[in-house]
Design an enzyme around this catalytic site. Structure first.
Site, PDB file in Angstrom:
ATOM      1  N   HIS A  34     -14.246  -2.801  20.039  1.00 27.80           N
ATOM      2  CA  HIS A  34     -13.638  -2.637  21.352  1.00 27.80           C
ATOM      3  C   HIS A  34     -14.334  -1.484  22.062  1.00 27.80           C
ATOM      4  O   HIS A  34     -15.268  -0.885  21.516  1.00 27.80           O
ATOM      5  CB  HIS A  34     -12.123  -2.393  21.236  1.00 27.80           C
ATOM      6  CG  HIS A  34     -11.773  -1.284  20.288  1.00 27.80           C
ATOM      7  ND1 HIS A  34     -12.057   0.043  20.550  1.00 27.80           N
ATOM      8  CD2 HIS A  34     -11.185  -1.303  19.068  1.00 27.80           C
ATOM      9  CE1 HIS A  34     -11.644   0.786  19.556  1.00 27.80           C
ATOM     10  NE2 HIS A  34     -11.122  -0.002  18.623  1.00 27.80           N
ATOM     11  N   GLY A  36     -13.673   1.507  22.494  1.00 24.70           N
ATOM     12  CA  GLY A  36     -13.762   2.768  21.739  1.00 24.70           C
ATOM     13  C   GLY A  36     -15.042   2.803  20.905  1.00 24.70           C
ATOM     14  O   GLY A  36     -15.786   3.789  20.913  1.00 24.70           O
ATOM     15  N   HIS A  37     -15.310   1.700  20.178  1.00 29.79           N
ATOM     16  CA  HIS A  37     -16.542   1.644  19.379  1.00 29.79           C
ATOM     17  C   HIS A  37     -17.772   1.682  20.286  1.00 29.79           C
ATOM     18  O   HIS A  37     -18.761   2.346  19.982  1.00 29.79           O
ATOM     19  CB  HIS A  37     -16.621   0.331  18.585  1.00 29.79           C
ATOM     20  CG  HIS A  37     -15.524   0.134  17.595  1.00 29.79           C
ATOM     21  ND1 HIS A  37     -14.533  -0.800  17.761  1.00 29.79           N
ATOM     22  CD2 HIS A  37     -15.280   0.753  16.410  1.00 29.79           C
ATOM     23  CE1 HIS A  37     -13.724  -0.775  16.719  1.00 29.79           C
ATOM     24  NE2 HIS A  37     -14.136   0.177  15.891  1.00 29.79           N
ATOM     25  N   GLN A  61     -10.219   1.002   1.219  1.00 29.36           N
ATOM     26  CA  GLN A  61      -9.392   1.905   2.018  1.00 29.36           C
ATOM     27  C   GLN A  61      -8.087   1.275   2.490  1.00 29.36           C
ATOM     28  O   GLN A  61      -7.321   1.904   3.217  1.00 29.36           O
ATOM     29  CB  GLN A  61     -10.192   2.462   3.191  1.00 29.36           C
ATOM     30  CG  GLN A  61     -10.511   1.476   4.310  1.00 29.36           C
ATOM     31  CD  GLN A  61     -11.448   2.084   5.333  1.00 29.36           C
ATOM     32  OE1 GLN A  61     -12.623   2.258   5.081  1.00 29.36           O
ATOM     33  NE2 GLN A  61     -10.929   2.415   6.512  1.00 29.36           N
ATOM     34  N   ASP A 150      -8.913   8.585  15.139  1.00 31.81           N
ATOM     35  CA  ASP A 150      -8.683   8.817  13.708  1.00 31.81           C
ATOM     36  C   ASP A 150      -8.993  10.286  13.426  1.00 31.81           C
ATOM     37  O   ASP A 150      -9.982  10.610  12.765  1.00 31.81           O
ATOM     38  CB  ASP A 150      -9.582   7.891  12.882  1.00 31.81           C
ATOM     39  CG  ASP A 150      -9.271   6.433  13.132  1.00 31.81           C
ATOM     40  OD1 ASP A 150      -8.121   6.029  12.908  1.00 31.81           O
ATOM     41  OD2 ASP A 150     -10.161   5.708  13.592  1.00 31.81           O
ATOM     42  N   SER A 185      -7.581   0.275  19.847  1.00 30.00           N
ATOM     43  CA  SER A 185      -7.578   0.065  18.402  1.00 30.00           C
ATOM     44  C   SER A 185      -7.743  -1.426  18.145  1.00 30.00           C
ATOM     45  O   SER A 185      -7.239  -2.249  18.919  1.00 30.00           O
ATOM     46  CB  SER A 185      -6.233   0.526  17.828  1.00 30.00           C
ATOM     47  OG  SER A 185      -6.064   0.009  16.534  1.00 30.00           O
ATOM     48  N   ARG A 187      -6.232  -2.949  16.022  1.00 31.27           N
ATOM     49  CA  ARG A 187      -4.894  -3.466  15.710  1.00 31.27           C
ATOM     50  C   ARG A 187      -4.122  -3.898  16.954  1.00 31.27           C
ATOM     51  O   ARG A 187      -3.137  -4.632  16.832  1.00 31.27           O
ATOM     52  CB  ARG A 187      -4.069  -2.394  14.987  1.00 31.27           C
ATOM     53  CG  ARG A 187      -4.583  -2.132  13.593  1.00 31.27           C
ATOM     54  CD  ARG A 187      -4.028  -0.850  13.051  1.00 31.27           C
ATOM     55  NE  ARG A 187      -4.672  -0.529  11.797  1.00 31.27           N
ATOM     56  CZ  ARG A 187      -4.114  -0.668  10.608  1.00 31.27           C
ATOM     57  NH1 ARG A 187      -2.886  -1.092  10.520  1.00 31.27           N
ATOM     58  NH2 ARG A 187      -4.773  -0.361   9.516  1.00 31.27           N
TER      59      ARG A 187
HETATM   60  O1  PAF Z   1     -12.865   4.170  11.116  1.00 32.96           O
HETATM   61  C1  PAF Z   1     -13.229   3.131  10.521  1.00 32.96           C
HETATM   62  O2  PAF Z   1     -13.425   2.064  11.123  1.00 32.96           O
HETATM   63  C2  PAF Z   1     -13.425   3.174   9.015  1.00 32.96           C
HETATM   64  O3  PAF Z   1     -12.498   4.010   8.397  1.00 32.96           O
HETATM   65  C3  PAF Z   1     -14.855   3.572   8.605  1.00 32.96           C
HETATM   66  C4  PAF Z   1     -15.183   4.974   9.030  1.00 32.96           C
HETATM   67  C5  PAF Z   1     -15.854   2.603   9.208  1.00 32.96           C
HETATM   68  C6  PAF Z   1     -14.982   3.503   7.080  1.00 32.96           C
HETATM   69  O4  PAF Z   1     -14.745   2.226   6.600  1.00 32.96           O
END
Ligand code: PAF
Length: 280
Positions: A34, A36-37, A61, A150, A185, A187
């Site tokens: 999105h 943000g990225h 994770q 984050d 996000s 999500r």
């Molecule tokens: O922020 C994220 O999308 C994930 O935690 C990351 C840093 C890519 C690690 O899997």
């Protein structure tokens, strides 16, 4: 845009860039990109000569298998967006190469991984730091960019980079928000239109807290009560935590007398959202 799946190929590519004197900037992601990225990718283009973006949905994770399975994916759109932005390499490793049979190593940052999300998602940051350390060894970047949405993840990764002497710079970039204030996000795509509206109470609670501090309120308990009321006042929400803490150590404070992190995690229906703001 070159798409690389193999770890050895990624390492060879980065070695060649480094030998040619190029600065490698890296944006690790789990895809379903999105704005943000994309803002991180744009910043990476400024920070380096060549940009690598990784997409790897890291099973280690996710503390709930159902959350991993439900994580949204759209490979085709991700590739198109990254290519349009002029990304040099999309690194898309296979899980079998990331965690091959016999894999048994983890990276754990102790103190700053424990509060906030760490207290509610056991093993989450252990999974994050392990995969990020591995990605750093694969991509060999000079700089890596992360979003401040984050916030705790940024703190944990900075600590890991310092403690393990990774030779790279961590750049934390501001949270990107929708026009109405909702933090972007992956999500958010799981929210119904009604839940999407409800979720605005989280950004609203951050604003309320900032206003209280602006009016001179210093007591953390009073500010957190207002945050809780703002979120719990909405049907279909469940506050997981709200914390006022030091932005470096993440230790809770009783008084807001200097810039202080307000971090919130709340469930809207079945969707867990986090947001934060440094106030004071
Ligand atoms: O922020 C994220 O999308 C994930 O935690 C990351 C840093 C890519 C690690 O899997």
């Amino acid at each position: 845009m070159q798409i690389i799946h193999r770890v050895s190929e990624m390492q060879r590519w980065s070695d060649a860039q480094r030998q040619a004197g190029k600065k490698v900037a890296f944006v690790p992601t789990m895809g379903f990109l999105h704005e943000g990225h994309l803002s991180l990718v744009r910043a990476a283009k400024q920070a380096g000569d060549v940009v690598v973006v990784s997409i790897f949905v890291n099973p280690m994770q996710f503390n709930q298998q159902s959350d991993f399975a439900a994580y949204p994916r759209d490979d085709e759109q991700d590739r198109r967006l990254l290519s349009e932005l002029g990304t040099d390499v999309l690194f898309n490793p296979d899980a079998s190469e990331m965690y091959p049979d016999g894999y048994q190593t983890a990276v754990e940052v102790e103190k700053v991984s424990q509060p906030l999300c760490g207290a509610h998602r056991p093993g989450h940051f252990r999974g994050v730091t392990t995969v990020v350390a591995k990605l750093f060894n694969m991509v060999k970047p000079h700089a890596a960019l992360f979003g401040e949405k984050d916030f705790q993840q940024c703190v944990v990764i900075k600590r890991m980079v310092t403690d393990l002497n990774f030779d790279l710079e961590i750049v934390a970039m501001p949270t990107v928000r929708e026009a109405d204030g909702l933090a972007m996000s992956s999500r958010n795509a799981r929210l119904s239109p009604a839940q999407r509206q409800t979720s605005l109470c989280i950004a609203g609670a951050l604003n309320t807290a900032q206003q209280l501090v602006g009016q001179g309120e210093r007591r953390a308990a009073t500010i957190l009560r207002a945050v809780r009321d703002t979120i719990s006042g909405q049907d279909g929400t469940r506050l997981e935590y709200a914390s006022l803490c030091d932005p470096d150590t993440l230790e809770e404070v009783e008084k807001v007398t200097r810039p202080t992190l307000l971090a919130i995690a709340a469930w809207v229906g079945e969707v867990r959202l986090i947001d934060n703001r440094v106030i004071g």
